[in-house]
Scaffold this motif. Structure first.
Motif, PDB file in Angstrom:
ATOM      1  N   ALA A   1       2.708  17.271  -8.313  1.00 44.33           N
ATOM      2  CA  ALA A   1       3.433  16.031  -8.591  1.00 44.33           C
ATOM      3  C   ALA A   1       4.174  16.154  -9.898  1.00 44.33           C
ATOM      4  N   PRO A   2       5.078  15.221 -10.215  1.00 48.42           N
ATOM      5  CA  PRO A   2       5.773  15.251 -11.494  1.00 48.42           C
ATOM      6  C   PRO A   2       4.820  15.347 -12.666  1.00 48.42           C
ATOM      7  N   GLY A   3       3.593  14.845 -12.525  1.00 45.79           N
ATOM      8  CA  GLY A   3       2.554  15.059 -13.535  1.00 45.79           C
ATOM      9  C   GLY A   3       2.924  14.525 -14.888  1.00 45.79           C
ATOM     10  N   ASP A   4       2.726  15.377 -15.930  1.00 47.15           N
ATOM     11  CA  ASP A   4       2.961  14.928 -17.290  1.00 47.15           C
ATOM     12  C   ASP A   4       4.433  14.613 -17.541  1.00 47.15           C
ATOM     13  N   GLN A   5       5.314  15.171 -16.707  1.00 54.43           N
ATOM     14  CA  GLN A   5       6.722  14.892 -16.913  1.00 54.43           C
ATOM     15  C   GLN A   5       7.083  13.461 -16.527  1.00 54.43           C
ATOM     16  N   VAL A   6       6.255  12.843 -15.685  1.00 55.68           N
ATOM     17  CA  VAL A   6       6.549  11.503 -15.183  1.00 55.68           C
ATOM     18  C   VAL A   6       5.689  10.499 -15.917  1.00 55.68           C
ATOM     19  N   ALA A   7       6.335   9.485 -16.479  1.00 55.94           N
ATOM     20  CA  ALA A   7       5.616   8.499 -17.284  1.00 55.94           C
ATOM     21  C   ALA A   7       4.509   7.821 -16.501  1.00 55.94           C
ATOM     22  N   ALA A   8       4.719   7.582 -15.220  1.00 58.22           N
ATOM     23  CA  ALA A   8       3.726   6.864 -14.417  1.00 58.22           C
ATOM     24  C   ALA A   8       2.528   7.721 -14.058  1.00 58.22           C
ATOM     25  N   ALA A   9       2.631   9.042 -14.235  1.00 52.91           N
ATOM     26  CA  ALA A   9       1.523   9.959 -13.969  1.00 52.91           C
ATOM     27  C   ALA A   9       0.962   9.752 -12.562  1.00 52.91           C
ATOM     28  N   ARG A  10       1.819   9.775 -11.543  1.00 57.89           N
ATOM     29  CA  ARG A  10       1.374   9.543 -10.178  1.00 57.89           C
ATOM     30  C   ARG A  10       0.648  10.764  -9.630  1.00 57.89           C
ATOM     31  N   LYS A  11      -0.255  10.537  -8.678  1.00 56.17           N
ATOM     32  CA  LYS A  11      -0.899  11.654  -7.999  1.00 56.17           C
ATOM     33  C   LYS A  11       0.015  12.139  -6.881  1.00 56.17           C
ATOM     34  N   PRO A  12      -0.002  13.466  -6.549  1.00 56.41           N
ATOM     35  CA  PRO A  12       0.939  14.000  -5.568  1.00 56.41           C
ATOM     36  C   PRO A  12       0.691  13.485  -4.151  1.00 56.41           C
ATOM     37  N   GLN A  13      -0.577  13.278  -3.750  1.00 52.64           N
ATOM     38  CA  GLN A  13      -0.888  12.841  -2.394  1.00 52.64           C
ATOM     39  C   GLN A  13      -1.225  11.360  -2.412  1.00 52.64           C
ATOM     40  N   ARG A  14      -0.477  10.566  -1.646  1.00 54.67           N
ATOM     41  CA  ARG A  14      -0.714   9.120  -1.631  1.00 54.67           C
ATOM     42  C   ARG A  14      -0.807   8.634  -0.190  1.00 54.67           C
ATOM     43  N   LYS A  15      -1.748   7.716   0.043  1.00 48.89           N
ATOM     44  CA  LYS A  15      -1.950   7.151   1.371  1.00 48.89           C
ATOM     45  C   LYS A  15      -1.219   5.813   1.437  1.00 48.89           C
ATOM     46  N   LEU A  16      -0.343   5.665   2.395  1.00 46.92           N
ATOM     47  CA  LEU A  16       0.389   4.411   2.558  1.00 46.92           C
ATOM     48  C   LEU A  16      -0.228   3.648   3.726  1.00 46.92           C
ATOM     49  N   ALA A  17      -1.255   2.864   3.424  1.00 46.26           N
ATOM     50  CA  ALA A  17      -1.955   2.153   4.483  1.00 46.26           C
ATOM     51  C   ALA A  17      -2.001   0.643   4.245  1.00 46.26           C
ATOM     52  N   PHE A  18      -1.935   0.214   2.993  1.00 43.97           N
ATOM     53  CA  PHE A  18      -2.005  -1.207   2.646  1.00 43.97           C
ATOM     54  C   PHE A  18      -3.150  -1.904   3.389  1.00 43.97           C
ATOM     55  N   PRO A  19      -4.392  -1.435   3.175  1.00 45.51           N
ATOM     56  CA  PRO A  19      -5.530  -1.994   3.925  1.00 45.51           C
ATOM     57  C   PRO A  19      -5.823  -3.451   3.610  1.00 45.51           C
ATOM     58  N   PHE A  20      -5.307  -3.952   2.484  1.00 45.22           N
ATOM     59  CA  PHE A  20      -5.566  -5.334   2.103  1.00 45.22           C
ATOM     60  C   PHE A  20      -4.345  -6.217   2.363  1.00 45.22           C
ATOM     61  N   ASP A  21      -3.623  -5.894   3.454  1.00 46.37           N
ATOM     62  CA  ASP A  21      -2.466  -6.647   3.939  1.00 46.37           C
ATOM     63  C   ASP A  21      -1.187  -6.167   3.262  1.00 46.37           C
ATOM     64  N   ALA A  22      -0.268  -5.695   4.101  1.00 48.20           N
ATOM     65  CA  ALA A  22       0.971  -5.081   3.600  1.00 48.20           C
ATOM     66  C   ALA A  22       1.876  -6.057   2.857  1.00 48.20           C
ATOM     67  N   GLN A  23       1.693  -7.362   3.055  1.00 47.57           N
ATOM     68  CA  GLN A  23       2.568  -8.301   2.346  1.00 47.57           C
ATOM     69  C   GLN A  23       2.219  -8.412   0.867  1.00 47.57           C
ATOM     70  N   TYR A  24       1.056  -7.872   0.479  1.00 47.12           N
ATOM     71  CA  TYR A  24       0.642  -7.954  -0.926  1.00 47.12           C
ATOM     72  C   TYR A  24       0.893  -6.615  -1.606  1.00 47.12           C
ATOM     73  N   SER A  25       2.016  -6.525  -2.278  1.00 47.45           N
ATOM     74  CA  SER A  25       2.362  -5.319  -3.029  1.00 47.45           C
ATOM     75  C   SER A  25       3.032  -5.749  -4.324  1.00 47.45           C
ATOM     76  N   PHE A  26       3.141  -4.824  -5.265  1.00 44.12           N
ATOM     77  CA  PHE A  26       3.829  -5.139  -6.512  1.00 44.12           C
ATOM     78  C   PHE A  26       5.309  -5.404  -6.255  1.00 44.12           C
ATOM     79  N   GLU A  27       5.864  -4.695  -5.288  1.00 43.35           N
ATOM     80  CA  GLU A  27       7.277  -4.852  -4.984  1.00 43.35           C
ATOM     81  C   GLU A  27       7.576  -6.246  -4.441  1.00 43.35           C
ATOM     82  N   SER A  28       6.647  -6.800  -3.663  1.00 40.13           N
ATOM     83  CA  SER A  28       6.885  -8.116  -3.068  1.00 40.13           C
ATOM     84  C   SER A  28       6.451  -9.265  -3.977  1.00 40.13           C
TER      85      SER A  28
END
Length: 404
Positions: free
Chosen positions: A53-80
């Motif tokens: 992943a972008p790692g230390d180069q990326v301010a958000a420090a995201r992990k490379p593998q991410r699961k897109l499942a929204f198990p707690f209801d997809a309408q609840y996200s930071f984007e929405s």
């Protein structure tokens, strides 16, 4: 998803990743995994570095593998979660809490009035955590759910069940105020999570300092974390929410109708309710909503049809049903019909207003909190065993919500 240069990885993580993942999940219509691949930080780096992943180069420090499942209801996200500068700090802090592994802000407490978006933000945190952590690590519940869990006969087993999770998120924690035993149980769990540096997130109505009958030790622990306050959505945010929902559901509303909704309905919950009603009309009647239809629907759904419920409103409603006087209910009269009316009124105040037991005792003529606990527990058991009582409570709740 690969990036040709670390600069693009940085920009994407900071500006677009949340929106991209939300839209990807919506497009796929099912859970999926996504992997981010950035180039090596320097020329000639080992191949393993290039497949990370972008790692230390990326301010958000995201992990490379991410699961897109929204198990707690997809309408609840930071984007929405629609907001402006008024709630920018709570939103950005929630993002940081959701993506941090070190429990930097522990506990994280979100305060605000009903309909301000507390539950949305809590579930958005849980959905974000689920992208990089196993679902079994995340426990999401409510104050009432936590009460039911800790009220079980085997308290030790309940503690162990909660302690097996890495993240604890509790919505409406104020439901435990006034119950000393349950607060003591929460203190034990609180200490376990804090000592192990495992993240806790709570929401509550109003400020922590406004809670009555909160144990000093629990109060100090909650206030020792990061406490943020959500402001009620202003006109700009309400308009943006309506426009987004209308666009997503292809509901044809004019600019004037959008503004009318935003002016009449002051919080997210009220807006969600009226939009559902408009959508239901279109689906059931199978025609576009005319100006006349619009006004007729609103005339039956304005916020004045949802009056503020108080202890007096509940007591008056119950007294009217049982044909007894308010003076008798607040007094010491122990005749069967008056005692039952008093117990039902206490139960409804507890469940509709969320008042603590001592506060309820004071509202009912200075009754001891143990008397209130007994009354609430008795009616709770009756409505579980008797269909008539359960239906009566539903009817009384509806009458309490009706305008005078």
């Amino acid at each position: 998803m690969a990036f040709p240069h670390s600069y693009f990885a940085q920009w994407f993580a900071g500006r677009m990743q949340d929106r991209f993942e939300a839209e990807l999940f919506r497009f796929q219509g099912r859970p999926c995994d996504i992997r981010y691949v950035a180039p090596a930080a320097r020329r000639g780096a080992p191949a393993a570095e290039a497949d990370s992943a972008p790692g230390d180069q990326v301010a958000a420090a995201r992990k490379p593998q991410r699961k897109l499942a929204f198990p707690f209801d997809a309408q609840y996200s930071f984007e929405s979660f629609l907001t402006n500068s008024k709630n920018y700090f709570p939103l950005e802090t929630a993002r940081q809490v959701a993506r941090s592994d070190g429990a930097q802000f522990n506990p994280f407490v979100i305060c605000g009035k009903s309909g301000s978006g507390k539950s949305h933000l809590l579930k958005a945190i849980a959905n974000e955590m689920a992208k990089t952590h196993p679902l079994d690590d995340i426990l999401v519940t409510t104050g009432e759910g936590l009460r039911a869990l800790l009220s079980a006969q085997d308290t030790f087993a309940a503690r162990e069940h909660i302690a097996r999770h890495r993240f604890l998120l509790v919505d409406d924690i104020h439901w435990l105020a006034g119950d000393e035993r349950l607060q003591q149980e929460l203190l034990v769990i609180f200490n376990q999570f804090q000592d192990a540096r495992r993240q806790m997130v709570f929401t509550c109505q109003d400020r922590i300092g406004a809670w009555e009958d909160l144990l000093p030790s629990l109060r100090s622990r909650l206030e020792g974390g990061l406490v943020v306050g959500l402001k009620q959505p202003d006109m700009e945010v309400r308009v943006a929410l309506i426009q987004e929902r209308v666009r997503a559901k292809k509901l044809p509303l004019t600019k004037e109708q959008v503004l009318t909704l935003a002016q009449r309905f002051q919080n997210f919950r009220a807006l969600g309710g009226i939009l559902i009603k408009l959508l239901a009309f279109r689906e059931l009647v199978r025609r576009d909503i005319s100006a006349r239809d619009f006004e007729q629907i609103l005339s039956n759904t304005e916020e004045r049809d949802q009056p503020q419920i108080t202890v007096d409103v509940v007591i008056d409603t119950v007294c009217q049903h049982y044909q007894v006087s308010k003076k008798d209910v607040l007094g010491e009269d122990r005749r069967q019909n008056i005692a039952l009316a008093r117990q039902i009124a206490m139960y409804l105040c507890r469940h509709m207003l969320g008042l603590s037991y001592p506060a309820l005792g004071r509202s009912f003529g200075g009754k001891d909190h143990s008397t209130v606990i007994y009354s609430v527990k008795k009616i709770h058991e009756l409505q579980e065993d008797e269909k008539e009582m359960k239906q009566l409570l539903k009817d009384l709740k509806l009458r309490c919500r009706q305008p005078a």
